[in-house]
Design a protein around this motif. Sequence first.
Motif, mmCIF file in Angstrom:
data_model
loop_
_atom_site.group_PDB
_atom_site.id
_atom_site.type_symbol
_atom_site.label_atom_id
_atom_site.label_comp_id
_atom_site.label_asym_id
_atom_site.label_seq_id
_atom_site.Cartn_x
_atom_site.Cartn_y
_atom_site.Cartn_z
ATOM 1 N N LEU A 38 0.826 -1.213 0.000
ATOM 2 C CA LEU A 38 0.000 0.000 0.000
ATOM 3 C C LEU A 38 0.858 1.261 0.000
ATOM 4 O O LEU A 38 0.547 2.236 -0.704
ATOM 5 C CB LEU A 38 -0.931 -0.004 1.211
ATOM 6 N N MET A 39 1.943 1.241 0.786
ATOM 7 C CA MET A 39 2.811 2.420 0.853
ATOM 8 C C MET A 39 3.517 2.662 -0.483
ATOM 9 O O MET A 39 3.629 3.798 -0.936
ATOM 10 C CB MET A 39 3.841 2.245 1.982
ATOM 11 N N ILE A 40 3.977 1.584 -1.120
ATOM 12 C CA ILE A 40 4.637 1.731 -2.422
ATOM 13 C C ILE A 40 3.651 2.267 -3.458
ATOM 14 O O ILE A 40 3.991 3.127 -4.277
ATOM 15 C CB ILE A 40 5.232 0.388 -2.879
ATOM 16 N N THR A 41 2.423 1.770 -3.421
ATOM 17 C CA THR A 41 1.396 2.254 -4.349
ATOM 18 C C THR A 41 1.133 3.742 -4.146
ATOM 19 O O THR A 41 1.043 4.515 -5.114
ATOM 20 C CB THR A 41 0.081 1.473 -4.154
ATOM 21 N N MET A 42 1.038 4.162 -2.885
ATOM 22 C CA MET A 42 0.798 5.573 -2.585
ATOM 23 C C MET A 42 1.964 6.436 -3.063
ATOM 24 O O MET A 42 1.764 7.494 -3.689
ATOM 25 C CB MET A 42 0.601 5.757 -1.076
ATOM 26 N N ILE A 43 3.193 5.981 -2.802
ATOM 27 C CA ILE A 43 4.377 6.728 -3.235
ATOM 28 C C ILE A 43 4.413 6.822 -4.759
ATOM 29 O O ILE A 43 4.721 7.866 -5.334
ATOM 30 C CB ILE A 43 5.664 6.053 -2.697
ATOM 31 N N PHE A 44 4.069 5.717 -5.413
ATOM 32 C CA PHE A 44 4.071 5.673 -6.876
ATOM 33 C C PHE A 44 3.074 6.676 -7.446
ATOM 34 O O PHE A 44 3.384 7.421 -8.381
ATOM 35 C CB PHE A 44 3.739 4.253 -7.337
ATOM 36 N N TYR A 45 1.877 6.717 -6.875
ATOM 37 C CA TYR A 45 0.857 7.652 -7.356
ATOM 38 C C TYR A 45 1.276 9.103 -7.145
ATOM 39 O O TYR A 45 1.098 9.951 -8.021
ATOM 40 C CB TYR A 45 -0.466 7.398 -6.641
ATOM 41 N N ILE A 46 1.808 9.394 -5.969
ATOM 42 C CA ILE A 46 2.228 10.768 -5.670
ATOM 43 C C ILE A 46 3.337 11.203 -6.619
ATOM 44 O O ILE A 46 3.316 12.314 -7.172
ATOM 45 C CB ILE A 46 2.689 10.878 -4.200
ATOM 46 N N ALA A 47 4.322 10.324 -6.819
ATOM 47 C CA ALA A 47 5.428 10.653 -7.718
ATOM 48 C C ALA A 47 4.940 10.838 -9.149
ATOM 49 O O ALA A 47 5.355 11.770 -9.850
ATOM 50 C CB ALA A 47 6.483 9.546 -7.653
ATOM 51 N N LEU A 48 4.025 9.970 -9.570
ATOM 52 C CA LEU A 48 3.497 10.041 -10.926
ATOM 53 C C LEU A 48 2.683 11.314 -11.127
ATOM 54 O O LEU A 48 2.802 12.002 -12.151
ATOM 55 C CB LEU A 48 2.623 8.812 -11.186
ATOM 56 N N GLY A 49 1.828 11.631 -10.126
ATOM 57 C CA GLY A 49 1.024 12.845 -10.205
ATOM 58 C C GLY A 49 1.893 14.095 -10.273
ATOM 59 O O GLY A 49 1.642 15.002 -11.084
ATOM 60 N N ALA A 50 2.928 14.138 -9.437
ATOM 61 C CA ALA A 50 3.833 15.292 -9.443
ATOM 62 C C ALA A 50 4.563 15.404 -10.771
ATOM 63 O O ALA A 50 4.769 16.505 -11.305
ATOM 64 C CB ALA A 50 4.843 15.160 -8.299
ATOM 65 N N PHE A 51 4.907 14.245 -11.329
ATOM 66 C CA PHE A 51 5.644 14.224 -12.602
ATOM 67 C C PHE A 51 4.806 14.778 -13.742
ATOM 68 O O PHE A 51 5.247 15.661 -14.488
ATOM 69 C CB PHE A 51 6.079 12.788 -12.908
ATOM 70 N N VAL A 52 3.578 14.291 -13.910
ATOM 71 C CA VAL A 52 2.773 14.693 -15.071
ATOM 72 C C VAL A 52 2.162 16.077 -14.893
ATOM 73 O O VAL A 52 1.807 16.724 -15.889
ATOM 74 C CB VAL A 52 1.661 13.664 -15.377
ATOM 75 N N MET A 53 2.049 16.555 -13.655
ATOM 76 C CA MET A 53 1.381 17.836 -13.436
ATOM 77 C C MET A 53 2.340 19.006 -13.255
ATOM 78 O O MET A 53 1.917 20.162 -13.308
ATOM 79 C CB MET A 53 0.450 17.744 -12.230
#
Length: 483
Positions: free
Chosen positions: A424-439
């Motif tokens: 769950l923590m890796i998934t959350m980190i992945f989403y946050i990093a991905l969101g920051a990257f594309v936005m």
Amino acid sequence: MLNRIHKNTVADGFLTLMSLYFYYTFGASFLIVLVISICVNYLLSFIMTRSKENTLKALKVIGVLFNLGLLFYFKYLGFFVDNINAVIGSNFSVKEIIMPIGISFFTFGQISFIVDRANGEAEHYPFLQYVLYTVYFPKLIQGPIAFHKEMIDQFRDEGKRTFDADNFAKGLKSFIIGLSKKVILADTLARMANYGFEQAYYLDTLTVIAVMLAYTFQIYLDFSGYCDMANGVSLMLGIELPVNFNSPYKASTAKELWQRWHMTLSRFFIKYVYIPLGGSRKGKRRTIINVLIVFVLSGLWHGAGWTYICWGLMQGLLVVWDDLGIVGVDDGLGKKKKYLFRENPLLTVPRAVGNAFTFFMFVVSLVFFRSEDLAHAFGMFKRAFFWTYPGFLTRTAGKLEMAENYVLRQVFTRLGIGSADTVLMITMIFYIALGAFVMTRKNTQEIIKEERYGKKEVAFYAILFILSFISLSNVSTFIYFKF
């Protein structure tokens, strides 16, 4: 090489034949449909050279009906028959029709040519140039929907026939970035999104949200990756494709999002549907109707199904909401925006709020876009907005596991964090990093303009290409292929 020895026509013929062969690899029957489409449209163009004005209008109608009829038969006939059966209780049936790949793209390209030809905005091009425009392989199967003039003018440009090392380097960089988006990120997210939508009946609220985000980022990276690859391989040949994707998740309104997502489809509908319907010239109510018509058609273009129609209608309503000017977004630049019903918005919010709302509504709309049918979509909505727990969150998030997060998993294990919490923590980190990257980060078009080719950068792209190449064994079909 052929251009270098000034065999320009032979070079065009070679590129045309290779593009046709590229399309043939998807199926010989598909190639037959493509060739028939090209020949009929070119014949109509030839007849137009000897026609009077009143005849031109008739030929334009014939050309548009032919292209739409071809698209209807292969893409919409089954959907139409199913709905006729549902309404009148009949039992009509059609045998399974396999849709030629890319038919929506090359059909729309030829509609634009026929309409412009009849309107006096296009010449009757030499046959080879017209065929090359239609079948040019980087854009053939998934766009962009390029207009005839912007491509054929480049084919005629002698300067484009000289090898350009800078363009080749930019193209290679763009291709590698796009490939990595697709095979490393998008296809990893696809495992989670596909599993979630297949198991929709068992999902709880948090899992539905995680799955919706997975698909939201998957379709972004999948389509963006293809655009980068198409632009990249075209730049290597010295040809610039029209920009089709420009960081849409940075948009602060739905209207701005559609000025950034599938930009060539938007401009096609504006030029050939919205403006002929009257655009914004025939009153406010007519403008709203015209906008909704365009977005319903856009939904139908993406797929033959009520889910796509609902998705298009929802996007259209969001664009109308922006035009009403009830809530405005401060872009921070002091530019005054025009609204449909009022000069100034009743309420102005910061751009960050507009970004968050636009992204949220797009995520919600993609439930329609991805679901098999309306019942499936409403089931997902029910589980998303009416709290349920527990469910498949850990199991679903586990589908996101990839070799690249091995080190992170080991760190959490050494810290004594359980395997379920680690996932769950890796998934959350992945989403946050991905969101920051594309936005927040620069997009590929902006990156390749920097023209930096230091040793570290070259090494980075070499490693990225190797990682992408290794990941090709698990590659899935591009999402937009089926459209």
